[in-house]
Structures are given as C-alpha cells and as structure tokens.
Design a protein around this motif. Structure first.
Motif, PDB file in Angstrom:
ATOM      1  N   PRO A  85      21.124  26.555 -19.890  1.00  0.00           N
ATOM      2  CA  PRO A  85      21.944  27.441 -21.070  1.00  0.00           C
ATOM      3  C   PRO A  85      23.148  28.051 -20.478  1.00  0.00           C
ATOM      4  O   PRO A  85      23.147  28.345 -19.426  1.00  0.00           O
ATOM      5  CB  PRO A  85      21.015  28.370 -21.671  1.00  0.00           C
ATOM      6  N   PRO A  86      24.170  28.065 -21.274  1.00  0.00           N
ATOM      7  CA  PRO A  86      25.538  28.725 -20.778  1.00  0.00           C
ATOM      8  C   PRO A  86      25.329  30.057 -20.712  1.00  0.00           C
ATOM      9  O   PRO A  86      24.490  30.849 -21.144  1.00  0.00           O
ATOM     10  CB  PRO A  86      26.490  28.522 -22.031  1.00  0.00           C
ATOM     11  N   ASN A  87      26.089  30.799 -19.664  1.00  0.00           N
ATOM     12  CA  ASN A  87      26.045  32.053 -19.386  1.00  0.00           C
ATOM     13  C   ASN A  87      27.501  32.573 -19.703  1.00  0.00           C
ATOM     14  O   ASN A  87      28.560  31.857 -19.773  1.00  0.00           O
ATOM     15  CB  ASN A  87      25.904  32.432 -17.690  1.00  0.00           C
ATOM     16  N   ILE A  88      27.538  33.994 -20.060  1.00  0.00           N
ATOM     17  CA  ILE A  88      29.022  34.660 -20.283  1.00  0.00           C
ATOM     18  C   ILE A  88      29.664  34.517 -18.993  1.00  0.00           C
ATOM     19  O   ILE A  88      29.422  34.949 -17.982  1.00  0.00           O
ATOM     20  CB  ILE A  88      28.748  36.017 -20.574  1.00  0.00           C
ATOM     21  N   ASN A  89      30.854  33.949 -19.402  1.00  0.00           N
ATOM     22  CA  ASN A  89      32.109  33.597 -18.188  1.00  0.00           C
ATOM     23  C   ASN A  89      33.049  35.010 -18.129  1.00  0.00           C
ATOM     24  O   ASN A  89      33.371  35.394 -19.285  1.00  0.00           O
ATOM     25  CB  ASN A  89      32.642  32.442 -18.403  1.00  0.00           C
ATOM     26  N   PRO A  90      32.935  35.874 -17.302  1.00  0.00           N
ATOM     27  CA  PRO A  90      33.754  37.135 -17.278  1.00  0.00           C
ATOM     28  C   PRO A  90      35.222  36.749 -17.508  1.00  0.00           C
ATOM     29  O   PRO A  90      35.871  37.538 -18.107  1.00  0.00           O
ATOM     30  CB  PRO A  90      33.518  37.717 -15.938  1.00  0.00           C
ATOM     31  N   SER A  91      35.792  35.650 -16.711  1.00  0.00           N
ATOM     32  CA  SER A  91      36.979  35.464 -16.849  1.00  0.00           C
ATOM     33  C   SER A  91      37.435  35.103 -18.377  1.00  0.00           C
ATOM     34  O   SER A  91      38.509  35.309 -18.878  1.00  0.00           O
ATOM     35  CB  SER A  91      37.533  34.357 -16.047  1.00  0.00           C
ATOM     36  N   THR A  92      36.439  33.983 -18.970  1.00  0.00           N
ATOM     37  CA  THR A  92      36.745  33.951 -20.240  1.00  0.00           C
ATOM     38  C   THR A  92      36.871  35.085 -21.441  1.00  0.00           C
ATOM     39  O   THR A  92      37.607  35.172 -22.047  1.00  0.00           O
ATOM     40  CB  THR A  92      35.639  32.743 -20.814  1.00  0.00           C
TER      41      THR A  92
END
Length: 265
Positions: A106-113
């Motif tokens: 599952p995708p994780n929260i991308n800090p840069s995004t």
C-alpha cells in the motif's frame, strides 16, 4: 443406541431402519467423543463416495466429467458439496494471504508530496486518500473470500449469457463456476500466490497475475468442453472469452467502486 423415533425429525422408526426415511439421519446416534470427532473429520475428507479428495481428483483430472455428473446427470450424493468446498478453499486462501501478503504494498504518505500541497484542506485530502488506499489493500488481502463471493454471481451471468442456447440455467452455471473457481483458487494459493509475494513491486509480479488469469481461462475451457459437449474450437474459445469478459466486467466494476470510495466517501 437404537431410537424408536428419529432424534432429528421425530419420525416413527421401525427396528429395521438404519436411517430415517424422512431426513436420512442415522438411527444409531452416539454421544460425541474424541474418537468419534476424529473419525468424522477424516471421513469427510477421505470418504470414497463423496470426500474432498475424490472431488479434488475429479477436478484435477477431468473437471468436465465432474460438472456433467453433478449438474446434468444428478449424481449429487457422489461428490462433496461445492459450496462447502468453496468456503474451505477461500478460508485457506485468506490464511495464505495473511502469511505471505501477495498484494502490492500500500502507498505511504510522501513527505515531499505533502510539503508541495499548500492548503490545509489539500493536505488533509491527500492524507485521507492514502489512508483509504491502504484500507482497500487490507480489505482485498484479509477479505478476499468476500470479494470472490461477490464476483461469482456477476461472472456467472456472463457465462449464462454466452451459452444460453445450451439449455443450462443460470443456477447450473453458478454451481459449475463454484466448482471450477474453487479448484483454480486452491491451486493458485499454493503456487502463484507465494511467487507474487516474492516479486511484489517488480515487473515480473504482473507476469504472474496475467499467467494466473491465462491458466484459469485454459482450465475453464477444458472443463466446459466436456460439460457442455463443445465440439468446435470456436465454442471452446468462447469459454475463454466468457471467463475473460467476466473478470474484466468485475475488475472494472470493483475499480469504479474503489475510486468512488477513495474520492467521495
């Protein structure tokens, strides 16, 4: 002990009755013991008349004969219940999924995004989408049995529409699909599923997914060829097409539901 009345339906029995003529329960009812439980357990799986092993052998060597005998010729007593078989297989599949985790990470929260999103509402929306995507991945992994049971009626509908002229009812196609997909899932659970977990995130992962679908179409074509007495190559190919269209129909529908869940609910 010999009962004078059936202990299941209370029908009056004679001394010569070994089984109740109304409900078929044995007249020799014993108290449960460990020995009795073990006997019943192994009897259910190995009984030569209708055990799981007999059903598995038939589905592995000549599935079309199993379908024809059980559905068309009415030899119901000979085989293990298709629906109990499917429930057992789906239970095994769920256990395997929980061990090897074959689905894409599952995708994780991308800090840069997240940092690039300016508004607080946008950040919350991005986080919510990631969380819902994770929920969907977990659902498909832990509740694959529910997903399969929801898919079967829809895919069966495609088979029924494609072969309406064969005088096979929707319910009969349903039973046929339950038997065939149960065996296909069982084989995939111990072959394709572990490999998917090893190649998760790699390009070969999608090769395995496609291979599983192709093998399933080949298996269904083989079984339906005998079941519906298909003579022409075009008729056999129609089985593969029905399987493909059914899976495509279900995939598109489930994707639309998933998108609706992620974006609006």
């Amino acid at each position: 002990m010999q009962a004078s009345n059936c202990q299941n339906c209370n029908h009056l029995l004679s001394e010569t009755h070994n089984f109740c003529p109304i409900c078929s329960q044995t007249t020799h009812v014993h108290r449960f013991s460990i020995k009795h439980l073990l006997h019943e357990f192994f009897h259910a799986f190995t009984h030569t008349d209708r055990g799981v092993l007999l059903l598995l052998k038939g589905l592995a060597t000549n599935p079309g004969v199993v379908l024809k005998e059980y559905i068309i010729e009415g030899k119901r007593k000979r085989y293990f219940s298709p629906f109990t078989f499917l429930l057992i297989v789906l239970g095994i599949s769920v256990i395997m999924n929980s061990i090897v985790h074959p689905f894409v990470n599952p995708p994780n929260i991308n800090p840069s995004t997240l940092a690039q999103i300016k508004s607080p509402e946008g950040k919350q929306r991005y986080i919510r989408i990631i969380e819902k995507s994770n929920n969907l991945t977990n659902f498909f992994e832990k509740r694959s049995n529910i997903v399969t049971m929801l898919a079967i009626p829809l895919i069966t509908l495609v088979f029924w529409l494609m072969f309406k002229r064969k005088n096979i009812t929707y319910a009969e196609h349903f039973v046929a699909y339950v038997l065939m997909i149960g065996f296909a899932i069982l084989v995939a659970t111990f072959t394709i599923t572990p490999l998917m977990s090893l190649f998760k995130g790699k390009s070969f992962y999608f090769v395995l997914v496609i291979a599983n679908l192709v093998l399933q179409m080949v298996y269904f074509s083989w079984g339906y060829k005998t079941f519906l007495n298909l003579k022409k190559t075009s008729q056999v190919l129609r089985v593969a097409l029905a399987n493909f269209l059914g899976i495509l129909f279900w995939t598109v529908l489930s994707m639309l539901v998933a998108v609706a869940y992620i974006l609006w609910f």
